[in-house]
Design an enzyme around this catalytic site. Structure first.
Site, PDB file in Angstrom:
ATOM      1  N   PHE A   1       0.864  -1.190   0.000  1.00  0.00           N
ATOM      2  CA  PHE A   1       0.000   0.000   0.000  1.00  0.00           C
ATOM      3  C   PHE A   1       0.895   1.232   0.000  1.00  0.00           C
ATOM      4  O   PHE A   1       1.771   1.376   0.839  1.00  0.00           O
ATOM      5  CB  PHE A   1      -0.915   0.025   1.230  1.00  0.00           C
ATOM      6  CG  PHE A   1      -1.874   1.197   1.201  1.00  0.00           C
ATOM      7  CD1 PHE A   1      -3.107   1.098   0.564  1.00  0.00           C
ATOM      8  CD2 PHE A   1      -1.535   2.419   1.787  1.00  0.00           C
ATOM      9  CE1 PHE A   1      -3.984   2.183   0.519  1.00  0.00           C
ATOM     10  CE2 PHE A   1      -2.399   3.502   1.744  1.00  0.00           C
ATOM     11  CZ  PHE A   1      -3.622   3.384   1.108  1.00  0.00           C
TER      12      PHE A   1
ATOM     13  N   ASP B   1       9.231   2.651   1.339  1.00  0.00           N
ATOM     14  CA  ASP B   1       8.104   3.410   1.876  1.00  0.00           C
ATOM     15  C   ASP B   1       8.102   3.226   3.393  1.00  0.00           C
ATOM     16  O   ASP B   1       7.733   2.166   3.905  1.00  0.00           O
ATOM     17  CB  ASP B   1       6.808   2.881   1.243  1.00  0.00           C
ATOM     18  CG  ASP B   1       5.576   3.619   1.737  1.00  0.00           C
ATOM     19  OD1 ASP B   1       5.642   4.225   2.820  1.00  0.00           O
ATOM     20  OD2 ASP B   1       4.543   3.559   1.056  1.00  0.00           O
TER      21      ASP B   1
ATOM     22  N   LYS C   1       3.125  10.694   7.700  1.00  0.00           N
ATOM     23  CA  LYS C   1       2.388  10.381   8.934  1.00  0.00           C
ATOM     24  C   LYS C   1       2.923  11.082  10.186  1.00  0.00           C
ATOM     25  O   LYS C   1       2.459  12.146  10.528  1.00  0.00           O
ATOM     26  CB  LYS C   1       2.339   8.863   9.127  1.00  0.00           C
ATOM     27  CG  LYS C   1       1.378   8.176   8.119  1.00  0.00           C
ATOM     28  CD  LYS C   1       1.019   6.786   8.589  1.00  0.00           C
ATOM     29  CE  LYS C   1       0.237   5.959   7.573  1.00  0.00           C
ATOM     30  NZ  LYS C   1      -1.166   6.298   7.517  1.00  0.00           N
TER      31      LYS C   1
HETATM   32  C1  LIG Z   1       2.852   2.527   3.809  1.00  0.00           C
HETATM   33  C2  LIG Z   1       1.990   3.674   3.392  1.00  0.00           C
HETATM   34  N1  LIG Z   1       2.291   4.362   2.292  1.00  0.00           N
HETATM   35  C3  LIG Z   1       1.549   5.417   1.891  1.00  0.00           C
HETATM   36  C4  LIG Z   1       0.439   5.807   2.585  1.00  0.00           C
HETATM   37  C5  LIG Z   1      -0.376   6.980   2.110  1.00  0.00           C
HETATM   38  O1  LIG Z   1      -0.233   8.044   2.975  1.00  0.00           O
HETATM   39  P1  LIG Z   1      -1.317   9.242   2.973  1.00  0.00           P
HETATM   40  O2  LIG Z   1      -2.588   8.671   3.486  1.00  0.00           O
HETATM   41  O3  LIG Z   1      -0.709  10.274   3.860  1.00  0.00           O
HETATM   42  O4  LIG Z   1      -1.416   9.707   1.557  1.00  0.00           O
HETATM   43  C6  LIG Z   1       0.064   5.099   3.735  1.00  0.00           C
HETATM   44  C7  LIG Z   1      -1.155   5.457   4.473  1.00  0.00           C
HETATM   45  O5  LIG Z   1      -1.728   4.697   5.188  1.00  0.00           O
HETATM   46  C8  LIG Z   1       0.862   4.011   4.148  1.00  0.00           C
HETATM   47  O6  LIG Z   1       0.547   3.302   5.245  1.00  0.00           O
END
Ligand SMILES: Cc1ncc(COP(=O)(O)O)c(C=O)c1O
Length: 410
Positions: A147, A232, A261
């Site tokens: 994700f 990520d 985050k």
């Molecule tokens: C691993 C990861 N990447 C990207 C995102 C996307 O972040 P945002 O919701 O700030 O766009 C999330 C959000 O949950 C995430 O957990």
């Protein structure tokens, strides 16, 4: 909330109903909301509009690592708000300059540059653009269960069909391979591959940590074939897993690293950190009006201070193994596995997680799902041991109340 399979239908009280009704009348509709209006927080606790207290293991979905209303964040934000809030990156700014310097010092070595933005998805978009620009290639390899966000590039790297299908066609050139499978990665990375994008612990996909040797193996393959490695760390970053960044558990230094985050004490901020294998990025290649604004930079600086002065990564490591040990001690026929790293914990069940989340909420504990059968805990790293004891007791009671699945549904 990303993966909640349906609304958590615990009935709201009258005091909360007004807030819920007003918000519902004009909200976009894209969130499966719980009927709970939260109006205040402190540390690892939040309160609803009736004054009822909850232990917060949602933790702003990983944004509240410092806990709610951390005094250092409150001070930094209010001081900076009265000095300067808006200052686009066409100008220089004292807070931004300090933050960029601190990020380069705290990040894995070589990640000396950073593009500042406002969310995780934006950090992912930036990395994908920079990878294309730097390599002149357009193919990307991502992982099944991964994700990375919901904007079109980030969504193209995201695996779950339910998120992707309504928006196809997505960005071309993405393929997904099984996570923790080096032979599959070996086959997928070619001389056309611009980048491989991976989480260090797959969060949304069910709390699956990378196995030892996996990420370093992928890094070698990328180097061999001229592809870039994007890690990520949006959910795993800033102390969550027991290290400042989860890639430190693996001794891996990515070419591009995504953070967001928790990086600004809960304020909206993201960053794409950039290593030496990424070429020079020319002016106008990318940009963001709010990126690097002084208010979030001040909050991000205060966050870095608090992370180190309170040793929150160390605390996450210690409390994470305490919590995992306690959870493993729950004898329940509906628990398949407890897994995670630090205070990023998943409990895979043999049954749907939504009723368990409802029972926990009724018992004063807020938690997350990760897919339909995994209970995910992302408590603020400042949480106290006694709160983790209460969380474990509430989970044990909630699981006891669930009937074991019949054989055919196992
Ligand atoms: C691993 C990861 N990447 C990207 C995102 C996307 O972040 P945002 O919701 O700030 O766009 C999330 C959000 O949950 C995430 O957990």
């Amino acid at each position: 909330m990303h993966s909640e399979s349906g609304p958590l239908s615990v009935k709201a009280s009258e005091a909360q109903a007004g807030i819920i009704e007003r918000e519902s009348a004009h909200t976009s509709g894209v969130y499966p909301k719980r009927p709970l209006a939260i109006v205040r927080g402190a540390g690892a606790r939040v309160w609803d509009a009736d004054g009822r207290e909850y232990i917060d293991c949602v933790g702003g979905q990983g944004a509240a690592n410092l806990g709610h209303a951390h005094p250092a964040i409150v001070r930094a934000v209010s001081e900076q708000a009265s000095r300067l809030i808006s200052c686009p990156e066409i100008f220089y700014n004292d807070q931004r300059a300090l933050l960029l310097e601190r990020l380069a010092a705290v990040a894995p070595s070589g990640l000396e540059r950073a593009f500042l933005c406002n969310s995780g998805a934006e950090a992912a978009e930036a990395a994908l653009k920079f990878a294309r620009l730097s390599t002149g290639r357009s193919q990307v390899v991502a992982a099944m269960r991964g994700f990375h966000g919901r904007t079109m590039g980030a969504l193209s790297a995201t695996w779950a069909r339910a998120y992707r299908e309504p928006f196809e066609p997505l960005v071309p050139g993405f393929r997904h391979v099984p996570y923790n499978d080096l032979p599959a990665m070996q086959e997928a990375i070619t001389r056309e591959t611009a980048a491989v994008i991976l989480e260090v612990v797959q969060g949304e996909g069910g709390v699956h940590p990378a196995e030892p040797g996996y990420l370093s193996g992928v890094q070698s393959m990328c180097e061999e074939r001229g592809a870039l490695l994007i890690l990520d760390e949006i959910q795993t970053g800033y102390g969550r897993t027991g290290k400042m960044f989860a890639c430190e558990h693996h001794g891996v230094r990515p070419d591009l690293m995504l953070v967001a985050k928790s990086m600004a004490g809960g304020l909206p901020m993201g960053a794409c950190l950039i290593g030496p294998r990424v070429g020079l990025l020319p002016p106008m290649a990318h940009g963001s009006t709010f990126g690097g604004n002084p208010l979030t930079c001040a909050a991000a600086l205060a966050t870095l201070d608090a992370m180190s002065s309170d040793d929150l990564p160390g605390r996450a490591a210690e409390l994470g193994s305490y919590l995992t040990g306690k959870l493993e001690g729950i004898r329940s026929p509906i628990v398949r596995q407890v897994r995670g790293l630090g205070l990023m914990v998943g409990i895979e069940l043999k049954v749907k997680v939504t009723p368990v989340l409802q029972a926990l909420q009724a018992a004063g504990v807020l938690a997350l799902p990760a897919g339909s059968t995994v209970l995910r805990l992302l408590p603020p790293l400042v949480i106290e041991r006694e709160d983790l004891d209460r969380v474990t007791e509430a989970i044990a009671t909630a699981l006891e109340a669930r009937p074991a699945p019949r054989m055919e549904t196992l």
